[in-house]
Scaffold this motif. Structure first.
Motif, PDB file in Angstrom:
ATOM      1  N   LEU A 105      -0.011  15.798   1.956  1.00 49.33           N
ATOM      2  CA  LEU A 105      -0.589  14.465   1.836  1.00 49.33           C
ATOM      3  C   LEU A 105      -1.659  14.471   0.747  1.00 49.33           C
ATOM      4  O   LEU A 105      -2.659  15.176   0.842  1.00 49.33           O
ATOM      5  CB  LEU A 105      -1.216  14.027   3.165  1.00 49.33           C
ATOM      6  CG  LEU A 105      -1.939  12.671   3.148  1.00 49.33           C
ATOM      7  CD1 LEU A 105      -0.963  11.538   2.854  1.00 49.33           C
ATOM      8  CD2 LEU A 105      -2.655  12.426   4.477  1.00 49.33           C
ATOM      9  N   ARG A 158      -2.882  11.233  -0.631  1.00 45.89           N
ATOM     10  CA  ARG A 158      -3.749  10.074  -0.472  1.00 45.89           C
ATOM     11  C   ARG A 158      -3.084   9.012   0.390  1.00 45.89           C
ATOM     12  O   ARG A 158      -1.881   8.778   0.273  1.00 45.89           O
ATOM     13  CB  ARG A 158      -4.055   9.471  -1.846  1.00 45.89           C
ATOM     14  CG  ARG A 158      -5.287   8.613  -1.888  1.00 45.89           C
ATOM     15  CD  ARG A 158      -6.526   9.454  -2.054  1.00 45.89           C
ATOM     16  NE  ARG A 158      -7.748   8.702  -1.869  1.00 45.89           N
ATOM     17  CZ  ARG A 158      -8.941   9.260  -1.838  1.00 45.89           C
ATOM     18  NH1 ARG A 158      -9.065  10.573  -1.994  1.00 45.89           N
ATOM     19  NH2 ARG A 158     -10.016   8.529  -1.659  1.00 45.89           N
ATOM     20  N   ARG A 159      -3.856   8.396   1.252  1.00 47.77           N
ATOM     21  CA  ARG A 159      -3.381   7.253   2.032  1.00 47.77           C
ATOM     22  C   ARG A 159      -3.940   5.962   1.426  1.00 47.77           C
ATOM     23  O   ARG A 159      -4.926   5.972   0.715  1.00 47.77           O
ATOM     24  CB  ARG A 159      -3.835   7.346   3.492  1.00 47.77           C
ATOM     25  CG  ARG A 159      -3.307   8.541   4.269  1.00 47.77           C
ATOM     26  CD  ARG A 159      -3.753   8.433   5.722  1.00 47.77           C
ATOM     27  NE  ARG A 159      -3.495   9.659   6.465  1.00 47.77           N
ATOM     28  CZ  ARG A 159      -2.354   9.960   7.052  1.00 47.77           C
ATOM     29  NH1 ARG A 159      -1.331   9.115   6.969  1.00 47.77           N
ATOM     30  NH2 ARG A 159      -2.201  11.102   7.714  1.00 47.77           N
ATOM     31  N   ARG A 160      -3.280   4.858   1.761  1.00 48.86           N
ATOM     32  CA  ARG A 160      -3.735   3.521   1.365  1.00 48.86           C
ATOM     33  C   ARG A 160      -4.063   3.430  -0.126  1.00 48.86           C
ATOM     34  O   ARG A 160      -5.170   3.071  -0.536  1.00 48.86           O
ATOM     35  CB  ARG A 160      -4.922   3.079   2.218  1.00 48.86           C
ATOM     36  CG  ARG A 160      -4.546   2.792   3.658  1.00 48.86           C
ATOM     37  CD  ARG A 160      -5.710   2.198   4.427  1.00 48.86           C
ATOM     38  NE  ARG A 160      -6.722   3.191   4.719  1.00 48.86           N
ATOM     39  CZ  ARG A 160      -6.676   4.014   5.764  1.00 48.86           C
ATOM     40  NH1 ARG A 160      -5.656   3.950   6.604  1.00 48.86           N
ATOM     41  NH2 ARG A 160      -7.634   4.886   5.980  1.00 48.86           N
ATOM     42  N   LYS A 190       0.944  -4.245   3.746  1.00 43.15           N
ATOM     43  CA  LYS A 190      -0.225  -4.685   4.505  1.00 43.15           C
ATOM     44  C   LYS A 190      -0.317  -6.200   4.424  1.00 43.15           C
ATOM     45  O   LYS A 190      -0.294  -6.786   3.355  1.00 43.15           O
ATOM     46  CB  LYS A 190      -1.488  -4.045   3.933  1.00 43.15           C
ATOM     47  CG  LYS A 190      -2.764  -4.468   4.638  1.00 43.15           C
ATOM     48  CD  LYS A 190      -3.979  -3.844   3.960  1.00 43.15           C
ATOM     49  CE  LYS A 190      -5.274  -4.282   4.637  1.00 43.15           C
ATOM     50  NZ  LYS A 190      -6.462  -3.726   3.938  1.00 43.15           N
ATOM     51  N   HIS A 212       2.543  11.770  -1.196  1.00 39.68           N
ATOM     52  CA  HIS A 212       2.726  13.158  -0.784  1.00 39.68           C
ATOM     53  C   HIS A 212       3.221  13.958  -1.985  1.00 39.68           C
ATOM     54  O   HIS A 212       3.693  13.394  -2.973  1.00 39.68           O
ATOM     55  CB  HIS A 212       3.735  13.256   0.367  1.00 39.68           C
ATOM     56  CG  HIS A 212       3.263  12.600   1.633  1.00 39.68           C
ATOM     57  ND1 HIS A 212       2.736  13.303   2.684  1.00 39.68           N
ATOM     58  CD2 HIS A 212       3.251  11.289   2.004  1.00 39.68           C
ATOM     59  CE1 HIS A 212       2.411  12.462   3.646  1.00 39.68           C
ATOM     60  NE2 HIS A 212       2.722  11.235   3.263  1.00 39.68           N
ATOM     61  N   GLN A 223       6.081   3.499   0.524  1.00 41.95           N
ATOM     62  CA  GLN A 223       5.462   2.167   0.472  1.00 41.95           C
ATOM     63  C   GLN A 223       5.289   1.600   1.865  1.00 41.95           C
ATOM     64  O   GLN A 223       6.178   1.679   2.704  1.00 41.95           O
ATOM     65  CB  GLN A 223       6.314   1.205  -0.361  1.00 41.95           C
ATOM     66  CG  GLN A 223       5.735  -0.212  -0.429  1.00 41.95           C
ATOM     67  CD  GLN A 223       6.540  -1.134  -1.323  1.00 41.95           C
ATOM     68  OE1 GLN A 223       7.131  -0.685  -2.305  1.00 41.95           O
ATOM     69  NE2 GLN A 223       6.573  -2.415  -0.984  1.00 41.95           N
ATOM     70  N   GLN A 224       4.125   1.025   2.108  1.00 43.27           N
ATOM     71  CA  GLN A 224       3.837   0.315   3.348  1.00 43.27           C
ATOM     72  C   GLN A 224       3.271  -1.044   2.969  1.00 43.27           C
ATOM     73  O   GLN A 224       2.514  -1.159   2.008  1.00 43.27           O
ATOM     74  CB  GLN A 224       2.836   1.092   4.210  1.00 43.27           C
ATOM     75  CG  GLN A 224       3.341   2.470   4.610  1.00 43.27           C
ATOM     76  CD  GLN A 224       2.239   3.328   5.215  1.00 43.27           C
ATOM     77  OE1 GLN A 224       1.066   3.176   4.866  1.00 43.27           O
ATOM     78  NE2 GLN A 224       2.607   4.211   6.109  1.00 43.27           N
ATOM     79  N   GLU A 241       0.862  -1.172   0.000  1.00 38.66           N
ATOM     80  CA  GLU A 241       0.000   0.000   0.000  1.00 38.66           C
ATOM     81  C   GLU A 241       0.904   1.228   0.000  1.00 38.66           C
ATOM     82  O   GLU A 241       2.029   1.171   0.511  1.00 38.66           O
ATOM     83  CB  GLU A 241      -0.902   0.033   1.232  1.00 38.66           C
ATOM     84  CG  GLU A 241      -2.088  -0.876   1.151  1.00 38.66           C
ATOM     85  CD  GLU A 241      -3.051  -0.653   2.310  1.00 38.66           C
ATOM     86  OE1 GLU A 241      -4.209  -1.047   2.187  1.00 38.66           O
ATOM     87  OE2 GLU A 241      -2.636  -0.083   3.336  1.00 38.66           O
ATOM     88  N   TYR A 242       0.427   2.293  -0.571  1.00 38.82           N
ATOM     89  CA  TYR A 242       1.278   3.472  -0.736  1.00 38.82           C
ATOM     90  C   TYR A 242       0.612   4.699  -0.121  1.00 38.82           C
ATOM     91  O   TYR A 242      -0.614   4.833  -0.132  1.00 38.82           O
ATOM     92  CB  TYR A 242       1.555   3.710  -2.222  1.00 38.82           C
ATOM     93  CG  TYR A 242       2.225   2.543  -2.891  1.00 38.82           C
ATOM     94  CD1 TYR A 242       3.607   2.411  -2.893  1.00 38.82           C
ATOM     95  CD2 TYR A 242       1.475   1.541  -3.512  1.00 38.82           C
ATOM     96  CE1 TYR A 242       4.222   1.327  -3.505  1.00 38.82           C
ATOM     97  CE2 TYR A 242       2.079   0.457  -4.120  1.00 38.82           C
ATOM     98  CZ  TYR A 242       3.456   0.357  -4.115  1.00 38.82           C
ATOM     99  OH  TYR A 242       4.068  -0.716  -4.708  1.00 38.82           O
ATOM    100  N   GLU A 243       1.479   5.560   0.393  1.00 39.56           N
ATOM    101  CA  GLU A 243       1.046   6.870   0.889  1.00 39.56           C
ATOM    102  C   GLU A 243       1.688   7.912  -0.021  1.00 39.56           C
ATOM    103  O   GLU A 243       2.907   7.916  -0.203  1.00 39.56           O
ATOM    104  CB  GLU A 243       1.496   7.060   2.339  1.00 39.56           C
ATOM    105  CG  GLU A 243       0.881   8.256   3.018  1.00 39.56           C
ATOM    106  CD  GLU A 243       1.246   8.319   4.487  1.00 39.56           C
ATOM    107  OE1 GLU A 243       2.200   9.063   4.820  1.00 39.56           O
ATOM    108  OE2 GLU A 243       0.602   7.632   5.298  1.00 39.56           O
TER     109      GLU A 243
END
Length: 703
Positions: free
Chosen positions: A132, A134-136, A167, A79, A164-165, A75-77
């Protein structure tokens, strides 16, 4: 001293102090610059820029059949640096920002293009370096966003900052959830495979240069040269079979709901390999639903009850104290030991019977009397034999959290010379987990070899095996072959003639096992008047060539609590569906004796279809001469067949055919057909071989 002299003195003192202060400042500057320079430079860097970890994608967990049980989905955040070099010029910014706002509005629909434009322009006025967006954001969404003109252009794309995160998800959701487990930095003890193999699954984190900006926010510095990519974790190939797991969970949950039980578990293990094919654990929640909250199969060590009688009788038989034909008096199902406990049976009409029959009927009195008779003078003889089965030792599982088994001995403070031995005979005064009991039963199915269950078959990195696992052998031979044969017969007798005959018995395949109904102690209160029971069934199938062993445990069922009626249906349902779906369960092939016997009745017609059917029936065809009819007998080489043939321009012979074949043959020959009746063609209005014009109508009589 004159006034002039006094003034000059004060000036000199002041000037001297200034010089002294200036000298001190210079000394301190030199000290900071040359002596403490490295320290302050490092501090400045740490406060404004530093390398930070980039989380690696955790490895996948697969089932034994290749299905994905757990995986990491990126998942991406997103900015945006509103002062990045590419859009530093107001003209460039204004040329692109409205198009970006329109694209975001169209893609997500949560704001209008005007609102997005206002947010972006306000951030520009505030000199935001880390807005910011968009999240997720999913990977597919990220690909689309990178196609936006402002992020696609080589000169302006550096304004987008992507973090990148990973999940963690389970595609099958609750399927084997507790066994798969999870890894959480806030949880001290690891859970399931995720925790036990985290060193493999975690991978190696990368690093990325981050810069601190106003507001205490750390923003990535887009410098690819200083980045180290993360190394993804290895994959785990578990032993779980997704289909069998689904069957086990479904059967267990239905029974728990029906019985309104507190909790329960099912474990299905492959006999020869020790691989766990399914493991289900359910706990009733406050809302009355059932969820996987605790792995009772590996952690819940309590009194096993009558399933333990297998160990008691194996010991008695192997030490030649009794034989299966030995007669024991069950005292009508109730017996008071002198100075000891009063023991009762579920059935109250058990009197004199053979040892085999006492085992099949699960007589507590018989087991207690036999063990007390032969071991009361020397309890260690009985205990040491139990210890030789390693029932007092942990299985050393691949998953953490295994309960500690307890088999008492005379040196324990809680040992009572009048009570403990007769109680142990039928599964009390001890603690064992369901999986520990299953491993013991599996040793009988495995011709005496006791092995430790395993949950992981292999670890792979980039598709290549880096470590493989096999079951650890605990005991090469738990008892003699003679004893093994006898206890196998006793376990089969439980299902054929004993407590499980009305529930577990199946005509298609044989089952061996033992029921167990145990009263559960309530902590320090002991076995209170408010009785709580545990129902269990442990066994293996097919009994004549075992492939799977299984245990079912249901804790505190309401209403009916007997093991055969509570745990038995779960065992039966799981075993039935596993047997039906496993095409390699060592089923003996059907023997088809053709020579000198009547052949299967066949219709004339499509030879290819006929050969296929005969092949499935195990009848060997011989594609040979035409001098033998379809009703011929088998030769040493097989059954001769001949294709149905006819001369072009003549009426084909279709008697003996089914309707579809007859219509096919006559239609291809150019004739119209009228049909009467159903079944096989018995007569046709125009005999085969006749010469009639094409297009003529032929009537077929079927019977």
């Amino acid at each position: 001293m004159g006034i002039r002299t006094n003034i000059l003195l004060r000036v000199y003192i002041a000037f001297g102090l200034i010089l002294l202060f200036a000298f001190a400042v210079i000394v301190q500057l030199c000290r900071v610059q040359f002596i403490q320079g490295k320290k302050w430079k490092a501090m400045a860097v740490s406060m404004s820029a530093q390398y930070r970890d980039v989380e690696a994608a955790r490895g996948n967990i697969f089932s034994v059949d290749g299905s994905l049980l757990a995986t990491s989905v990126p998942e991406y955040e997103l900015h945006m640096d509103m002062l990045a070099g590419g859009i530093a010029d107001d003209g460039v910014f204004n040329d692109n920002i409205d198009q970006l706002a329109a694209n975001l509005s169209k893609m997500y629909g949560d704001r209008s293009a005007r609102e997005y434009s206002r947010i972006l322009r306000d951030a520009r006025k505030d000199n935001s370096r880390y807005l910011l967006l968009r999240r997720r954001v999913s990977y597919q969404e990220l690909k689309k966003i990178k196609e936006f003109q402002i992020f696609k252009n080589r000169k302006t794309k550096n304004c987008l900052i992507v973090l990148q995160q990973n999940k963690r998800i389970r595609p099958f959701q609750s399927l084997a959830a507790r066994t798969i487990g999870y890894k959480n930095d806030n949880v001290k003890n690891p859970v399931g495979l995720e925790g036990a193999y985290s060193s493999y699954i975690n991978g190696e984190n990368g690093r990325r240069l981050m810069q601190r900006i106003p507001g205490g926010i750390w923003m990535p510095v887009n410098n690819d040269e200083d980045e180290i990519a993360a190394k993804d974790g290895a994959d785990i190939i578990s032993t779980i079979n997704v289909n069998f797991q689904d069957v086990a969970q479904d059967a267990l949950k239905k029974q728990l709901i029906k019985s309104q039980a507190d909790h329960g578990c099912v474990v299905l293990m492959e006999v020869a390999t020790g691989e766990i094919r399914a493991i289900a654990n359910f706990t009733r929640t406050k809302e009355g639903d059932y969820q996987e909250k605790m792995n009772y199969a590996i952690s819940n060590a309590i009194d096993p009850g009558s399933t333990f009688k297998l160990a008691s009788y194996m010991t008695l038989l192997d030490q030649h104290k009794i034989d299966t034909s030995t007669i024991v008096n069950a005292e009508g199902g109730k017996y008071k030991f002198p100075k000891g406990p009063t023991i009762t049976d579920t059935e109250h009409d058990n009197y004199e019977m053979s040892v085999k029959r006492a085992f099949e009927e699960s007589s507590n009195v018989a087991a207690a009397k036999l063990v007390t008779k032969y071991y009361s003078g020397n309890p260690w003889e009985y205990i040491n034999k139990l210890y030789s089965y390693h029932l007092n030792e942990k299985l050393q599982l691949q998953i953490a959290g295994e309960g500690k088994p307890v088999i008492k001995n005379p040196s324990n403070r809680s040992w009572n010379k009048n009570y403990t031995l007769p109680e142990m005979a039928y599964g009390y005064e001890m603690n064992m987990t369901p999986l520990q009991m299953l491993a013991f039963y599996n040793s009988v199915a495995n011709n005496g070899k006791m092995i430790a269950p395993i949950f992981v078959r292999e670890i792979r990195r980039l598709g290549n095996p880096i470590e493989q696992f096999q079951a650890r052998v605990i005991n090469e031979q738990v008892c003699s072959d003679v004893t093994l044969s006898k206890v196998k017969g006793m376990l089969e007798g439980v299902v054929l003639n004993g407590t499980a005959k009305n529930v577990v018995k199946n005509k298609l395949y044989s089952v061996a096992g033992k029921t167990g109904t145990a009263q559960v102690a309530d902590g320090r209160k002991g076995y209170t008047a408010n009785k709580t029971y545990q129902a269990s069934f442990c066994g293996y199938f097919p009994a004549d060539h075992p492939k799977y062993s299984m245990i079912v445990v249901v804790n505190n069922p309401h209403g009916v609590y007997l093991a055969a009626l509570v745990a038995g249906p779960v065992f039966r349902e799981v075993a039935d569906r596993v047997y039906a779906n496993d095409m390699e369960i060592n089923q003996s092939p059907a023997t088809n004796l053709v020579g000198n016997t009547s052949l299967p009745k066949v219709k004339q017609g499509n030879l290819t279809a006929l050969k296929k059917v005969y092949t499935k029936l195990g009848v060997k065809p011989l594609y040979a001469s035409a001098n033998a009819g379809g009703e011929g007998v088998d030769t040493s080489n097989g059954i001769p067949f001949e294709e149905v043939k006819y001369k072009n321009g003549t009426v084909p012979e279709v008697t003996g055919m089914g309707l579809s074949d007859a219509l096919y043959v006559l239609g291809n020959a150019g004739y119209k057909v009228t049909v009467r009746g159903s079944g096989i063609v018995t007569t046709q209005s125009v005999t085969g071989g006749s010469l009639i014009p094409k297009g003529s109508r032929i009537t077929l009589e079927l019977q």
